[in-house]
Every structure is written in structure tokens, then in C-alpha cells.
Write a protein that holds these residues in place. Sequence first.
Motif, PDB file in Angstrom:
ATOM      1  N   LEU A  97      71.028 -36.093 116.642  1.00  0.00           N
ATOM      2  CA  LEU A  97      70.764 -37.456 117.124  1.00  0.00           C
ATOM      3  C   LEU A  97      69.259 -37.584 117.356  1.00  0.00           C
ATOM      4  N   GLY A  98      68.580 -38.310 116.507  1.00  0.00           N
ATOM      5  CA  GLY A  98      67.122 -38.460 116.608  1.00  0.00           C
ATOM      6  C   GLY A  98      66.398 -37.210 116.142  1.00  0.00           C
ATOM      7  N   PRO A  99      66.454 -36.888 114.831  1.00  0.00           N
ATOM      8  CA  PRO A  99      65.875 -35.624 114.349  1.00  0.00           C
ATOM      9  C   PRO A  99      64.354 -35.561 114.381  1.00  0.00           C
TER      10      PRO A  99
ATOM     11  N   GLN B   4      61.781 -30.435 112.297  1.00  0.00           N
ATOM     12  CA  GLN B   4      61.443 -29.011 112.391  1.00  0.00           C
ATOM     13  C   GLN B   4      62.467 -28.212 113.214  1.00  0.00           C
ATOM     14  N   LYS B   5      62.956 -28.838 114.296  1.00  0.00           N
ATOM     15  CA  LYS B   5      63.965 -28.128 115.104  1.00  0.00           C
ATOM     16  C   LYS B   5      65.285 -28.019 114.347  1.00  0.00           C
ATOM     17  N   ASP B   6      65.608 -29.068 113.588  1.00  0.00           N
ATOM     18  CA  ASP B   6      66.838 -29.018 112.792  1.00  0.00           C
ATOM     19  C   ASP B   6      66.744 -27.881 111.780  1.00  0.00           C
TER      20      ASP B   6
ATOM     21  N   VAL C 177      71.041 -38.568 112.482  1.00  0.00           N
ATOM     22  CA  VAL C 177      71.275 -39.981 112.839  1.00  0.00           C
ATOM     23  C   VAL C 177      70.016 -40.516 113.502  1.00  0.00           C
ATOM     24  N   ASP C 178      69.423 -41.546 112.935  1.00  0.00           N
ATOM     25  CA  ASP C 178      68.179 -42.063 113.512  1.00  0.00           C
ATOM     26  C   ASP C 178      68.079 -43.563 113.263  1.00  0.00           C
ATOM     27  N   VAL C 179      67.397 -44.248 114.177  1.00  0.00           N
ATOM     28  CA  VAL C 179      67.196 -45.685 114.017  1.00  0.00           C
ATOM     29  C   VAL C 179      66.198 -45.969 112.891  1.00  0.00           C
TER      30      VAL C 179
ATOM     31  N   LEU D 110      71.084 -45.686 112.307  1.00  0.00           N
ATOM     32  CA  LEU D 110      71.896 -46.380 113.309  1.00  0.00           C
ATOM     33  C   LEU D 110      71.263 -46.180 114.680  1.00  0.00           C
ATOM     34  N   ASP D 111      71.382 -47.168 115.543  1.00  0.00           N
ATOM     35  CA  ASP D 111      70.923 -47.056 116.926  1.00  0.00           C
ATOM     36  C   ASP D 111      72.066 -46.445 117.739  1.00  0.00           C
ATOM     37  N   PHE D 112      71.874 -45.189 118.183  1.00  0.00           N
ATOM     38  CA  PHE D 112      72.991 -44.510 118.839  1.00  0.00           C
ATOM     39  C   PHE D 112      73.129 -44.868 120.323  1.00  0.00           C
TER      40      PHE D 112
HETATM   41  C1  LIG Z   1      61.229 -37.848 121.006  1.00  0.00           C
HETATM   42  S1  LIG Z   1      61.692 -37.921 119.317  1.00  0.00           S
HETATM   43  C2  LIG Z   1      62.532 -36.340 119.231  1.00  0.00           C
HETATM   44  C3  LIG Z   1      62.474 -35.719 117.884  1.00  0.00           C
HETATM   45  C4  LIG Z   1      63.145 -34.359 117.700  1.00  0.00           C
HETATM   46  N1  LIG Z   1      64.530 -34.381 118.132  1.00  0.00           N
HETATM   47  C5  LIG Z   1      62.392 -33.279 118.433  1.00  0.00           C
HETATM   48  O1  LIG Z   1      62.872 -32.770 119.434  1.00  0.00           O
HETATM   49  O2  LIG Z   1      61.309 -32.912 117.960  1.00  0.00           O
HETATM   50  C6  LIG Z   1      62.999 -39.115 119.346  1.00  0.00           C
HETATM   51  C7  LIG Z   1      63.766 -39.315 118.039  1.00  0.00           C
HETATM   52  O3  LIG Z   1      64.918 -40.124 118.314  1.00  0.00           O
HETATM   53  C8  LIG Z   1      64.929 -41.296 117.501  1.00  0.00           C
HETATM   54  N2  LIG Z   1      65.493 -42.386 118.329  1.00  0.00           N
HETATM   55  C9  LIG Z   1      65.010 -42.849 119.504  1.00  0.00           C
HETATM   56  N3  LIG Z   1      65.816 -43.788 120.011  1.00  0.00           N
HETATM   57  C10 LIG Z   1      66.849 -43.927 119.141  1.00  0.00           C
HETATM   58  C11 LIG Z   1      68.022 -44.742 119.110  1.00  0.00           C
HETATM   59  N4  LIG Z   1      68.276 -45.626 120.094  1.00  0.00           N
HETATM   60  N5  LIG Z   1      68.885 -44.611 118.065  1.00  0.00           N
HETATM   61  C12 LIG Z   1      68.608 -43.736 117.057  1.00  0.00           C
HETATM   62  N6  LIG Z   1      67.511 -42.947 117.025  1.00  0.00           N
HETATM   63  C13 LIG Z   1      66.643 -43.026 118.054  1.00  0.00           C
HETATM   64  C14 LIG Z   1      63.477 -41.505 117.100  1.00  0.00           C
HETATM   65  O4  LIG Z   1      63.361 -42.256 115.914  1.00  0.00           O
HETATM   66  C15 LIG Z   1      63.003 -40.060 116.965  1.00  0.00           C
HETATM   67  O5  LIG Z   1      63.334 -39.521 115.709  1.00  0.00           O
END
Ligand SMILES: C[S@@+](CC[C@H](N)C(=O)[O-])C[C@H]1O[C@@H](n2cnc3c(N)ncnc32)[C@H](O)[C@@H]1O
Length: 378
Positions: A108-110, A114-116, A135-137, A165-167
Motif C-alpha cells: 500500500l503506497g510503494p 526500494q523496500k518492496d 496499490v498507489d494513488v 486507487l486511493d486506499f
Molecule cells: C511516504 S511514501 C512511502 C513510500 C514507501 N512505502 C517507503 O516506505 O519508502 C507514501 C506512498 O503512499 C502513496 N499514497 C499516499 N496516500 C495514498 C492514498 N490515499 N492512496 C493510495 N496511495 C497513497 C504515495 O503515492 C506514496 O507512494
Amino acid sequence: MAERDQAVHRIPEVLRDAGWTVCLVGEEQSGKLAQVTAGLRRGPDPSGSGKLITSGFSYWGLESTVAWAHACNDLYYPVMRESIASFSRRWRGLSERLPDGPLHYVSLGPGTGQKDQALLRSLDSRGRCGCYIPVDVSAEMLRLAQREALQHLHVPAADVLPVQLDFSMPANLDRLGTLIRRTVGSEPVVYSLLGNTLANFDSDTQLLALLAEKLLRPQDRFLLEVASTAGQDEAAARAAAQEYENSPRFREFVTSALLQYTDLQIDMNSLTCEGLVEDDRALKIKVIYRNRTGSELQLTLPDRSTVRFPDQDTIRLLLSRKYTRTGLEKMLVDARVTTVGETHEAGHTAFDGPAFGMTLLLLAPGDGTRPAGPNPFD
Ligand SMILES: C[S@@+](CC[C@H](N)C(=O)[O-])C[C@H]1O[C@@H](n2cnc3c(N)ncnc32)[C@H](O)[C@@H]1O
């Protein structure tokens, strides 16, 4: 006429050409634009509680995606860089606690992916990799993450299913849950919400509760990474805000949404990071853009309507937190999840600064009932 496969059945064949990726788009993007506009139309408030750009929109679009990737590598923004660099080691401590057999991974929000990559690599090395569903917006973030996450791995392209998608919306989670169950059946799934993303949401506990309720089955696990604090006073709050303020790349990232959605002429000196103490649960950091021109401005929004931006009025660009132990434990109880594994790492601090760190938790669904007796954290 010869019998033809439907176009979707030919996708696995198409994906043999590495230049293509699939992306399932789960909602109307025009509706999202209306949401950003509504956030920017809110009334004046000099304290940073009026106009705002909510989480998700800070990362939406190509400019923001590129700016985020740069911020993650900024030497002056050690929080994300160190969290990415140390993830493999921290994850290793928890991976032993996963259910047996093949595992599907829903990220959720990759972000940059890099972590994935680290997580998928550890599953792949044990021959346990199932499907990968980021899954990402942001569609641009998904493409970037997918390329990075799958480097040198043996995950077939047809087992990768990015979802835009907005989760944070309950109806979206219902549909996402159905999609995932149709894809993986009853096999276990590891979900992740990493990089302190949870802290970007006003209603962080409600979001975690919603994700657990809508997605987690007894056989699944949820990997949650949050920033933590030992100190909880004004000085710690100021130090937490400073971490963000110090980074030029972070400042570029956080103002990139303003550049995309308004016609504001951005002055970096009008950006401030405010640290506050949020009860006994967290230090709260608000990144704010303030009109310091001495006169009222007009903002043109994506629908070409205009809105007043009076002198000293603010736009909240980002919200973040660092959780206390008490705050984190209460949030897990309220979200009805239980901890099955945890690693904690003290992060980057000046020798006389407060102790900030990163906590990585492996969670399982609770039994749906609150523990007997009063919640000690209430
Ligand atoms: C702070 S970054 C974290 C990235 C990664 N997980 C990391 O730890 O390096 C937040 C990620 O979540 C996604 N994101 C934020 N709000 C979101 C939402 N409501 N629905 C889907 N994706 C969302 C952003 O686009 C981004 O990829």
C-alpha cells in the motif's frame, strides 16, 4: 472468422516485452481532481487548519513523483534515506514470523519501490514469491515502483498487478479486497504500509482500523512502519519539525503539488514546518505554506475557479507524526490488530537531540473484540 482470445487474455503475452506494464485504474481521476480543488477552497485559517492538500495528492502526478524520488535520496533528509537503507536488515528480523508456503505481497503506497524490492527478494530467495500487487494513488509512482521492486527477480510479469486507487476510501477498500481475494484465493497475503505513510492522515487510527477490517483475514499479515519518539515535549516537537525543514529536496517535493494545482508563485521562505505535541500519543508535524506577501492573493485552481488567499492565510501541504510508545499501542488496540513481531531502530540524531526512531511491526487481525477490562491507554 477464426476464434480470437479476448484482448485481456493476450496481456501475459504482451508483457513479455519489458517496455509494457499493466495498471488497473480503480476510480475516476476527474473525481480526484475535484477533491484536490475542494481542499484548496477551504476558508482562511492562519494556524494551518484551513486550506490543505491531503495525503495522496502530495504524490499524485509526474512532478510530485520525481520530486519524491529525489527527496528520498537527499543527504539532508536522512529519515527516508536511512529508513530505505536499513529496511532489509529490519525486515529480516521479522520474516521468520510469516506463515508457511507461498505468499502474495500487497504494497500500500510503494513509493520508489526500494523496500518492496528488499521484501520480494527475501521471498524470492526462498522460492516463496506469489503475486505482487502495489496499490498507489499515483500511476507514475506505480510504474517507478514496479521497475525498481522487480529488478533481478523471478516474478513473472503476469503475476504483477499494479492498482491505481486511493486506499483511504472505504468503498475503494471493499473493491480492492474483492480483487485481491479473486486473485489469490485463500492463500496468505502480506500487506505493507511503510515509510510512516499512516502518519500523513488526519484520522490515522481510523485508517488502520479500516485497512485491517476490510483487507486482513486470519491467514494474512500486515507490515506497518512508523516513526517513533522517546521525547514528548516542545523541544522534541521542534527538533522533529527541523528534520523536514533542513532538506531542500523535501521542500521541492512538498511544494510540487502547489505548482501543479495552483498558479501560486512559490517562495520557499514562506514554507514552515511546525512541531506540536499531540496529547501523549505523538509529535505532530505540519508543513505549511503561508502567504507572507503582506497582501491578499488570488489562487487559480484546476477547475479555473479562483479563491482568496489573504495575507497570513495558510495551505497545509503535509502532515506527519512521530508516535510515542503509548500512542502506538493505543492505536493498535483501537484498530483491533495484534503484534506478532517487532523491530525498533534508533534513527539519526544529533548527540544532544531527542531519540527518534523507526518501528517496524508485523500485525495480525485481532479477534474483533477489545481485551477485557479498561483500555490502559484510554
Ligand atoms: C511516504 S511514501 C512511502 C513510500 C514507501 N512505502 C517507503 O516506505 O519508502 C507514501 C506512498 O503512499 C502513496 N499514497 C499516499 N496516500 C495514498 C492514498 N490515499 N492512496 C493510495 N496511495 C497513497 C504515495 O503515492 C506514496 O507512494
